[in-house]
Scaffold this motif. Structure first.
Motif, PDB file in Angstrom:
ATOM      1  N   LEU A 168     -40.110 -87.881  53.841  1.00 45.19           N
ATOM      2  CA  LEU A 168     -39.104 -87.168  53.048  1.00 45.19           C
ATOM      3  C   LEU A 168     -39.330 -85.659  53.037  1.00 45.19           C
ATOM      4  CD1 LEU A 168     -38.806 -89.753  50.157  1.00 45.19           C
ATOM      5  CD2 LEU A 168     -37.185 -89.334  52.020  1.00 45.19           C
ATOM      6  N   GLY A 169     -40.190 -85.186  53.920  1.00 41.43           N
ATOM      7  CA  GLY A 169     -40.378 -83.743  54.054  1.00 41.43           C
ATOM      8  C   GLY A 169     -41.682 -83.205  53.538  1.00 41.43           C
ATOM      9  N   GLY A 170     -42.492 -84.074  52.951  1.00 41.58           N
ATOM     10  CA  GLY A 170     -43.790 -83.639  52.460  1.00 41.58           C
ATOM     11  C   GLY A 170     -43.690 -82.663  51.303  1.00 41.58           C
TER      12      GLY A 170
ATOM     13  N   ARG B 159     -41.938 -80.341  46.921  1.00 40.80           N
ATOM     14  CA  ARG B 159     -42.586 -79.410  45.984  1.00 40.80           C
ATOM     15  C   ARG B 159     -43.703 -80.080  45.166  1.00 40.80           C
ATOM     16  NH1 ARG B 159     -39.990 -76.261  48.744  1.00 40.80           N
ATOM     17  NH2 ARG B 159     -38.200 -75.047  48.070  1.00 40.80           N
ATOM     18  N   THR B 160     -44.113 -81.257  45.604  1.00 40.71           N
ATOM     19  CA  THR B 160     -45.215 -81.983  44.977  1.00 40.71           C
ATOM     20  C   THR B 160     -45.686 -83.022  45.974  1.00 40.71           C
ATOM     21  OG1 THR B 160     -45.925 -83.192  43.003  1.00 40.71           O
ATOM     22  CG2 THR B 160     -43.731 -83.710  43.863  1.00 40.71           C
TER      23      THR B 160
ATOM     24  N   SER C 121     -31.911 -82.160  49.370  1.00 43.23           N
ATOM     25  CA  SER C 121     -31.175 -82.717  50.508  1.00 43.23           C
ATOM     26  C   SER C 121     -31.923 -82.527  51.820  1.00 43.23           C
ATOM     27  CB  SER C 121     -29.780 -82.109  50.593  1.00 43.23           C
ATOM     28  OG  SER C 121     -29.872 -80.713  50.770  1.00 43.23           O
ATOM     29  N   ALA C 122     -32.873 -81.612  51.873  1.00 40.97           N
ATOM     30  CA  ALA C 122     -33.694 -81.438  53.073  1.00 40.97           C
ATOM     31  C   ALA C 122     -34.490 -82.704  53.379  1.00 40.97           C
ATOM     32  CB  ALA C 122     -34.623 -80.247  52.904  1.00 40.97           C
ATOM     33  N   SER C 123     -34.650 -83.578  52.379  1.00 43.79           N
ATOM     34  CA  SER C 123     -35.330 -84.859  52.610  1.00 43.79           C
ATOM     35  C   SER C 123     -34.552 -85.717  53.595  1.00 43.79           C
ATOM     36  CB  SER C 123     -35.500 -85.619  51.291  1.00 43.79           C
ATOM     37  OG  SER C 123     -36.394 -84.957  50.448  1.00 43.79           O
TER      38      SER C 123
END
Length: 150
Positions: free
Chosen positions: A17-19, A24-25, A43-45
């Motif tokens: 999901l993008g890390g 942000r966590t 949404s970047a996920s």
């Protein structure tokens, strides 16, 4: 996260999901996902999971049970709804589990896309739009892991 890590070991749901850069966590426990889902995932996920699993956004929308136009709108808005976020996390956790069972990303993704007799002839990915379907897929993965069926 390095590219070497992606190719040599199972990718976590958070990484899919993008890390930390996107989320942000760094969720480590199941309960850590709750505030993220309630707030709505960035949404970047969506872009991250599409890139790492190499499925199309259209395939992902179908797998999540979210209209493709809605998913495109959320990407423009920058955040998914809590319900959409929960579906995306569920999808990522199933992909993570499949990769752990098959010990190979390509084999896991192929299994997710292929019709499966143990799942009524359905492709596992097509069942991930509901909790019951996802539970059935996870159960099938558990059976594979324990050698109950091939």
């Amino acid at each position: 996260m390095t590219t070497a890590r992606l190719s040599s070991s199972v990718v976590s749901a958070a990484d899919l999901l993008g890390g930390e850069a996107v989320l942000r966590t760094r969720p480590r426990l199941s309960l850590d996902w709750i505030p993220l889902v309630r707030r709505g995932l960035p949404s970047a996920s969506v872009d991250a999971i599409v890139r790492l699993t190499r499925i199309t956004q259209s395939e992902l929308a179908r797998a999540l049970g979210i209209p493709e136009r809605t998913l495109a709108r959320r990407k423009r808005e920058g955040v998914l709804s809590p319900d959409e976020s929960a579906k995306l996390v569920r999808f990522a956790r199933v992909v993570e589990r499949a990769e752990a069972v098959f010990e190979d990303k390509e084999a896991a993704l192929e299994w997710l896309r292929s019709p499966n007799a143990a799942l009524g002839g359905e492709a596992p990915i097509s069942l991930l739009d509901t909790d019951i379907g996802a539970d059935s897929v996870l159960d099938a993965l558990g059976r594979i892991e324990h050698g109950v069926f091939a």
